[in-house]
Structure formats: C-alpha cells, structure tokens
Write an enzyme that holds these catalytic residues in place. Structure first.
Site, PDB file in Angstrom:
ATOM      1  N   LYS A 109       0.820  -1.225   0.000  1.00 39.56           N
ATOM      2  CA  LYS A 109       0.000   0.000   0.000  1.00 39.56           C
ATOM      3  C   LYS A 109       0.846   1.264   0.000  1.00 39.56           C
ATOM      4  O   LYS A 109       2.014   1.260   0.395  1.00 39.56           O
ATOM      5  CB  LYS A 109      -0.975  -0.035   1.170  1.00 39.56           C
ATOM      6  CG  LYS A 109      -2.087  -1.063   0.875  1.00 39.56           C
ATOM      7  CD  LYS A 109      -3.377  -0.787   1.548  1.00 39.56           C
ATOM      8  CE  LYS A 109      -4.430  -1.753   0.974  1.00 39.56           C
ATOM      9  NZ  LYS A 109      -5.343  -2.221   1.998  1.00 39.56           N
ATOM     10  N   ARG A 157      -3.836 -10.222   4.432  1.00 39.23           N
ATOM     11  CA  ARG A 157      -4.260 -10.178   3.024  1.00 39.23           C
ATOM     12  C   ARG A 157      -3.104  -9.611   2.209  1.00 39.23           C
ATOM     13  O   ARG A 157      -2.784  -8.432   2.323  1.00 39.23           O
ATOM     14  CB  ARG A 157      -5.511  -9.299   2.907  1.00 39.23           C
ATOM     15  CG  ARG A 157      -6.078  -9.200   1.506  1.00 39.23           C
ATOM     16  CD  ARG A 157      -7.281  -8.276   1.467  1.00 39.23           C
ATOM     17  NE  ARG A 157      -7.809  -8.167   0.120  1.00 39.23           N
ATOM     18  CZ  ARG A 157      -7.301  -7.360  -0.813  1.00 39.23           C
ATOM     19  NH1 ARG A 157      -6.269  -6.585  -0.539  1.00 39.23           N
ATOM     20  NH2 ARG A 157      -7.847  -7.334  -2.022  1.00 39.23           N
TER      21      ARG A 157
HETATM   22  N1  HH2 Z   1      -7.489  -3.639   0.498  1.00 36.33           N
HETATM   23  C1  HH2 Z   1      -7.831  -3.556  -0.812  1.00 36.33           C
HETATM   24  C2  HH2 Z   1      -8.956  -4.244  -1.296  1.00 36.33           C
HETATM   25  N2  HH2 Z   1      -9.707  -5.014  -0.474  1.00 36.33           N
HETATM   26  N3  HH2 Z   1     -10.115  -5.940   1.662  1.00 36.33           N
HETATM   27  C3  HH2 Z   1      -9.791  -6.057   2.951  1.00 36.33           C
HETATM   28  N4  HH2 Z   1     -10.511  -6.846   3.764  1.00 36.33           N
HETATM   29  N5  HH2 Z   1      -8.707  -5.383   3.480  1.00 36.33           N
HETATM   30  C4  HH2 Z   1      -7.925  -4.571   2.729  1.00 36.33           C
HETATM   31  O1  HH2 Z   1      -6.972  -3.947   3.264  1.00 36.33           O
HETATM   32  C5  HH2 Z   1      -8.247  -4.417   1.332  1.00 36.33           C
HETATM   33  C6  HH2 Z   1      -9.373  -5.128   0.829  1.00 36.33           C
HETATM   34  C7  HH2 Z   1      -6.991  -2.755  -1.735  1.00 36.33           C
HETATM   35  O2  HH2 Z   1      -5.913  -3.518  -2.232  1.00 36.33           O
HETATM   36  P1  HH2 Z   1      -5.899  -4.278  -3.639  1.00 36.33           P
HETATM   37  O3  HH2 Z   1      -7.010  -5.269  -3.720  1.00 36.33           O
HETATM   38  O4  HH2 Z   1      -4.554  -4.838  -3.869  1.00 36.33           O
HETATM   39  O5  HH2 Z   1      -6.080  -3.130  -4.715  1.00 36.33           O
HETATM   40  P2  HH2 Z   1      -7.305  -2.622  -5.579  1.00 36.33           P
HETATM   41  O6  HH2 Z   1      -8.404  -2.223  -4.665  1.00 36.33           O
HETATM   42  O7  HH2 Z   1      -6.753  -1.482  -6.379  1.00 36.33           O
HETATM   43  O8  HH2 Z   1      -7.751  -3.767  -6.465  1.00 36.33           O
END
Ligand code: HH2
Length: 305
Positions: free
Chosen positions: A230, A264
């Site tokens: 992040k 995660r």
């Molecule tokens: N972070 C993201 C998405 N979903 N769900 C939970 N439970 N906790 C988190 O910290 C979280 C989440 C954002 O990260 P990522 O999926 O890698 O990116 P994007 O939203 O751009 O797909």
C-alpha cells in the site's frame, strides 16, 4: 507476544470450511481488474487468473481473495454485470481449489452470484454501508463475512483523513457493523473485521492502526489486515508498488504480533516464509523440539478443512 499465543484455539468459519486461526494465516490477493494499484491488468485474462489462483494456494495461502473492482483511491465504480463478467470464469475455473475463496465485493447482486458459484466468504470493504443485505445473505447461506472499515468511498476517502483517535473510531465503527451482522442472524465465528489500511487514513493513521491492532483484536472477532504494497509504505520509504515487498512483509509480521489473524497479501510466498520462521522460533522455545523443520506447515494443504 508469541504469534501462536494470539487468538489461540479459534477458527473463522466460512461456508463449510473452518480456517484455524491458531497462528496467523494468509489470504492471497487475486485482482481480475484492469486497474488495481499493484497487479491491475496482470490477471484480466481468466486463464492467467486461474493459474495465479492455483499458485497462491501452492505458495501457502489459507484463503484466496478475488476482487473484480479496484478500490484504490479515486477508483470509479464498476457496474455489477461487468464485475460479475470478470469474476465468473475465474470462480468457475477455481471451483476445485483446496482452499476457500472469498470474493471482494460490496454489491449484493455480485455476492449472491459468487456464493451460488461456490465462494465461501464475502469481503465487504464498506462493512455493510453499501448494502446491509449482504449480512442477510451471509446469515442465510453461512458464508463468512469480512467487514472492513472505510471512510466515505474510494473516490472520496483520502479527502479527509483526520481522526480524533483513529484506533478508537475504527474500533467503534467495526463494533457497530459487527452488531448489524449479528442482528441479521450471522454467527459470531463467521464475522471477521478489518481496520482498512489505506482507506481514508493518513500515513500516521495507518501506522497508528497497526501499532494498536490489539485494540481491534479485543473485539473478539477474527482480524484481517491488508498492508500489502500500500501507498503508506511507499510514502514511508519512498518506494513504488513493486518495490514494497519487504516493507509489506515487515508490516505483516508487526500486525501478526499484535493480533492479526488473516494477512491479506499479494506476495504469498515471501509472507509465508516470514510467518514460518517466526512460528518456528516461537514453537521451538524451551529446547524440546528435535527437528524444527517439522514445525513448518506443508504448502497447498491450505487452512481449510
Ligand atoms: N485492500 C484492498 C482491497 N480489499 N479488503 C480487505 N478486507 N482489506 C484490505 O486492506 C483491502 C481489501 C486494496 O488492495 P488491492 O485489492 O490490492 O487493490 P485494488 O483495490 O486497487 O484492487
């Protein structure tokens, strides 16, 4: 505090799977989007996404978390039909995976279809604010529910990141969301909470939440946490997303020591290795272990049972 001492003898139930939380486990991230902040565009093609899903299980994840809508700061919402069109072939292709699949969505329509297609849990980054119907779906079907804290929406969340006491506010909001899920009929051991690192928080706020994760854990629910790659880690160390692996692993270990149950992450192999070493150090304490290699959990067995 020892990793295995945190949350001992607990489990998170998701559908017909029971995931032991005796020591922290990994939820591997698979984004089937064109625009996710770290892996956007890499797994848009279902064949590549399915291969990565299998690899995530082999690398030692206990859960596979699939997302089809980016929630990065400023991201535009995706219509439900488009989100489902991205998800469906991948979910169908991974039906026989040895580990349970959670689907990262806040749309009831998408969640219903995902559960029909075999998803064991719904990961809701709005903690039921987008649609409280998700709690009724979870209660009716027995799927696991992850309630994540976010201020506003991905479009607006970084506009105001000031809190009086960030850990207390996030804890309070998660307690309320959990109460809503319980009132809808969800069983307590199927509801996990997540402080939502990067979702409407400053660099200092994210660090404070990690430092005080034990306060979130004191809610008694399984705790998910997602520091992986992040931008707060990038801002701290001046690194781009692909360069944040070591920082992510360090944040995961810090979180695990403070009560995180589910990490995660994008980098499953690296995080698993770090957790395995920490676990072997804790478990080997006292000197009565003959072969510490027996303390490392086998890969691809998954955490599900
Ligand atoms: N972070 C993201 C998405 N979903 N769900 C939970 N439970 N906790 C988190 O910290 C979280 C989440 C954002 O990260 P990522 O999926 O890698 O990116 P994007 O939203 O751009 O797909």
């Amino acid at each position: 505090m020892s990793l295995s001492a945190v949350g001992s003898a607990r489990a998170w139930r998701a559908g017909d799977r029971g995931i032991s939380l005796e020591s922290p486990v990994i939820a591997g991230i698979l984004n089937v989007t064109p625009d996710s902040f770290s892996d956007g565009g890499r797994f848009e093609e279902p064949r590549k996404a399915i291969a990565r899903g299998r690899e995530i299980a082999e690398e030692g994840a206990a859960i596979l978390d699939i997302g089809a809508e980016s929630t990065r700061p400023g991201a535009d919402p995706v219509p439900a039909d488009e989100e489902w069109a991205r998800l469906e072939p991948v979910l169908r292709g991974l039906r026989d995976l040895p580990i349970p699949i959670s689907v990262d969505t806040h749309k009831l329509e998408v969640a219903e279809r995902a559960v029909d297609a075999g998803a064991a849990a719904i990961n809701d980054v709005t903690a039921l604010r987008a649609d409280p119907g998700l709690a009724r779906l979870a209660a009716r079907t027995g799927v696991g529910l992850v309630l994540m804290h976010m201020r506003g929406t991905p479009r607006t969340m970084q506009l105001d990141t000031a809190y009086g006491d960030v850990a207390a506010e996030v804890r309070g909001a998660l307690a309320n969301a959990r109460r809503t899920a319980l009132d809808a009929g969800c069983e307590p051991d199927r509801i996990a909470v997540d402080p939502g690192l990067g979702f409407g928080k400053s660099l200092e706020g994210n660090l404070e939440l990690l430092a005080r994760l034990d306060e979130i854990a004191s809610l008694g629910a399984p705790v998910w946490v997602g520091p992986s790659r992040k931008s707060f880690l990038g801002a701290l160390l001046d690194l781009g997303p692909a360069e944040r692996v070591t920082a992510s692993v360090a944040a995961c270990l810090a979180a695990a020591r403070r009560g995180a149950d589910v990490l995660r992450v994008h980098d499953v192999r690296e995080t698993r290795q770090a957790l395995d070493v920490e676990h072997a150090i804790d478990a080997g304490r006292g000197g009565d272990v003959r072969d510490a290699r027996t303390l490392v959990r086998p890969r691809a067995a998954g955490g599900g049972s």
